[in-house]
Scaffold this active site. Structure first.
Site, short mmCIF file in Angstrom:
data_model
loop_
_atom_site.label_atom_id
_atom_site.label_comp_id
_atom_site.label_asym_id
_atom_site.label_seq_id
_atom_site.Cartn_x
_atom_site.Cartn_y
_atom_site.Cartn_z
N ASP A 10 0.10 0.85 2.20
CA ASP A 10 -0.27 -0.42 1.57
C ASP A 10 -1.79 -0.41 1.35
O ASP A 10 -2.56 -0.13 2.27
CB ASP A 10 0.13 -1.58 2.49
CG ASP A 10 -0.16 -2.92 1.85
OD1 ASP A 10 0.58 -3.32 0.95
OD2 ASP A 10 -1.15 -3.56 2.26
N ASP A 105 0.95 -2.04 -4.98
CA ASP A 105 0.06 -1.36 -4.04
C ASP A 105 0.77 -0.88 -2.78
O ASP A 105 0.13 -0.60 -1.79
CB ASP A 105 -1.09 -2.29 -3.65
CG ASP A 105 -0.65 -3.37 -2.66
OD1 ASP A 105 0.48 -3.87 -2.78
OD2 ASP A 105 -1.44 -3.67 -1.75
N GLU A 106 2.08 -0.80 -2.83
CA GLU A 106 2.80 -0.62 -1.57
C GLU A 106 4.12 0.11 -1.78
O GLU A 106 4.84 -0.17 -2.73
CB GLU A 106 3.06 -2.04 -1.06
CG GLU A 106 3.69 -2.14 0.26
CD GLU A 106 3.81 -3.62 0.67
OE1 GLU A 106 3.08 -4.47 0.11
OE2 GLU A 106 4.64 -3.89 1.53
N1 DCP Z 1 -0.99 -10.70 -4.73
C1 DCP Z 1 -0.83 -11.84 -5.52
N2 DCP Z 1 -0.42 -13.02 -4.96
C2 DCP Z 1 -0.15 -13.08 -3.63
C3 DCP Z 1 -0.28 -11.94 -2.82
C4 DCP Z 1 -0.71 -10.75 -3.41
O1 DCP Z 1 -1.07 -11.76 -6.70
N3 DCP Z 1 0.24 -14.26 -3.09
C5 DCP Z 1 -1.48 -9.46 -5.34
C6 DCP Z 1 -2.97 -9.32 -5.09
C7 DCP Z 1 -3.09 -8.28 -4.04
C8 DCP Z 1 -1.87 -7.43 -4.25
O2 DCP Z 1 -0.87 -8.30 -4.81
O3 DCP Z 1 -4.30 -7.54 -4.12
C9 DCP Z 1 -1.35 -6.79 -3.00
O4 DCP Z 1 -0.93 -7.79 -2.10
P1 DCP Z 1 -1.08 -7.64 -0.53
O5 DCP Z 1 -0.29 -8.73 0.08
O6 DCP Z 1 -0.79 -6.24 -0.14
O7 DCP Z 1 -2.60 -8.01 -0.24
P2 DCP Z 1 -3.91 -7.17 -0.43
O8 DCP Z 1 -3.64 -5.77 -0.83
O9 DCP Z 1 -4.81 -7.93 -1.36
O10 DCP Z 1 -4.56 -7.24 0.99
P3 DCP Z 1 -4.16 -6.46 2.34
O11 DCP Z 1 -5.35 -5.60 2.65
O12 DCP Z 1 -3.97 -7.53 3.35
O13 DCP Z 1 -2.92 -5.69 2.06
CA CA Z 2 1.06 -5.06 -0.53
CA CA Z 3 -2.18 -4.50 0.25
#
Ligand code: DCP
Ligand code: CA
Ligand code: CA
Length: 405
Positions: A10, A105-106
């Site tokens: 992730d 991203d995952e």
């Molecule tokens: N995303 C979104 N709306 C949300 C959650 C996430 O549009 N409610 C999008 C933005 C993030 C991406 O999906 O960058 C990946 O989500 P993640 O939950 O994996 O969060 P992040 O990658 O941003 O942070 P982390 O480091 O906690 O994984």
């Molecule tokens: Ca994610």
């Molecule tokens: Ca993420």
């Protein structure tokens, strides 16, 4: 040898990290990707600096602004994230016999065979982290474990730039037993609420009061109690276009088509039609597929993960992109579809819906294309759209277009 070795990867603060990578001036600053504070909308993600102020994904942008007025606010660049995601999937696929993407991203990777043992798995994890850093200039968190749930838990454990292993159900249980029930990933907010109302708050509570959990939640309850013992033998399922959670439309031409401009136009009709069906079924797609059968009967399917494929404009744009990448040979059948990888977990469809601007932009794309088609084929779409897109006259319209191009 372990029954299975699963790697969960992730990316860290994905959208924000990509923006910081491409504009170093943003480094070290609280960065919020989503809408601007002056607009109606939500936070898609926030850099770790912004998270210190309490800003998080899904939060109303006005609330974020109240918490972090000095933050830098930016709109997301989906095209860019998608391109990065493709590059990441390229790396991930090198190490897995099956890869299951669950977001841009995952992904879960089945590395049982490629790794051989835990030492091999560790090496793969480190290689993926290194290649992500060197080739994509981003950091990710990786977990390896005996199960999907444990692998996801492991990747969360040391975020950001984390690495963690959970080799047995016992290790998993030790780690999470005193955590909130939501640590068992299939427990969403609503289920957690239900359990909390009867005083079941932690994983330990679930174990102590199994019968009640099952009585309260039925089949899902059984699943949850098994999870509370670390039992999870779900496999990594590579994306399957025949998955029932997908919706697609396709059509076979009377004569093979070599004109990719025409294919693009037909793809648009298909995308509109898919959108209607998906809306009717309440399916929120997260992936778009293109299917093509060439004149020699060779079949290909290409797909791509998107943030939200609820709109015909997105479906069309993604599918045409994929169309641009395939061999230019006479085509017999063309199809477009959307699929849902993990079911509706609530946020993927929300963001673009909240960005009013982007909805307008999408409508504009559709209006422009309709005008273009009207002119090119001397078609009056106005009164017939419903019939075309519901599928009744889709085939006839496509044939008409083929003959009048
Ligand atoms: N995303 C979104 N709306 C949300 C959650 C996430 O549009 N409610 C999008 C933005 C993030 C991406 O999906 O960058 C990946 O989500 P993640 O939950 O994996 O969060 P992040 O990658 O941003 O942070 P982390 O480091 O906690 O994984
Ligand atoms: Ca994610
Ligand atoms: Ca993420």
């Amino acid at each position: 040898m372990a029954d299975q070795i699963i790697l969960h990867v992730d990316m860290d603060a994905f959208y924000a990290s990509v923006e910081i990578r491409d504009n170093p001036e943003l480094a070290g600053k609280p960065l919020i990707i989503g809408s601007l504070p002056t607009e109606r909308g939500v936070v898609a993600t926030a850099s770790y600096e912004a998270r210190k102020y309490g800003v998080h994904s899904g939060m109303n942008i006005k609330e974020a602004y109240r918490l972090c007025p000095r933050g830098i606010y930016m709109h997301p660049n989906f095209d860019k994230y998608r391109a990065v995601s493709n590059q990441l999937h390229g790396i991930w696929n090198d190490y897995a016999t099956a890869a299951e993407s669950i977001a841009l991203d995952e992904a879960y990777l089945d590395i049982t065979e490629t790794a051989g043992d835990w030492a091999g798995a560790r090496e793969i994890a480190q290689t993926i982290k290194r290649r992500t850093r060197e080739e994509v200039h981003l950091t990710c968190s990786v977990g390896i474990a005996y199960s999907k749930t444990a692998a996801k838990t492991a990747s969360e454990e040391k975020k950001p730039d984390g690495y963690f292993e959970i080799r047995t159900p016992e290790e998993f249980v030790d780690l999470i037993i005193d955590r909130d029930v939501r640590a068992l990933y299939t427990v969403g907010a609503r289920t957690a609420e239900k359990l909390k109302r009867v005083g079941i708050a932690t994983v330990r509570d679930v174990r102590d009061r199994q019968d009640e959990v099952v009585r309260l939640l039925g089949k899902h309850g059984t699943h949850i109690t098994r999870m509370a013992y670390g039992i999870d033998d779900r496999k990594v399922v590579p994306y399957d276009p025949l998955d029932t959670k997908s919706i697609s439309r396709e059509l076979t031409f009377q004569e093979d088509v070599s004109d990719f401009g025409l294919l693009d136009d037909v793809l648009f009709l298909l995308a509109m039609s898919v959108e209607r069906r998906a809306k009717r079924k309440g399916l929120h797609g997260r992936g778009v597929t293109l299917k093509v059968t060439y004149a020699d009967m060779k079949n290909i399917t290409r797909s791509r993960i998107v943030v939200s494929s609820d709109s015909a404009a997105t479906i069309w744009q993604e599918a045409r992109d994929l169309l641009g990448q395939i061999e230019k040979r006479p085509v017999r059948l063309i199809g477009a579809g959307v699929y849902n990888l993990t079911g509706d977990d609530g946020w993927q469809m929300s963001l673009e819906d909240y960005l009013e601007e982007s909805i307008d932009e999408k409508q504009q794309i559709i209006d422009d294309k309709l005008a273009e088609l009207g002119e090119r084929y001397h078609l009056d779409f106005a009164g017939n759209l419903d019939k075309i897109f519901s599928g009744t006259t889709l085939y006839r319209t496509a044939e008409y277009m083929r003959k009048h191009r």
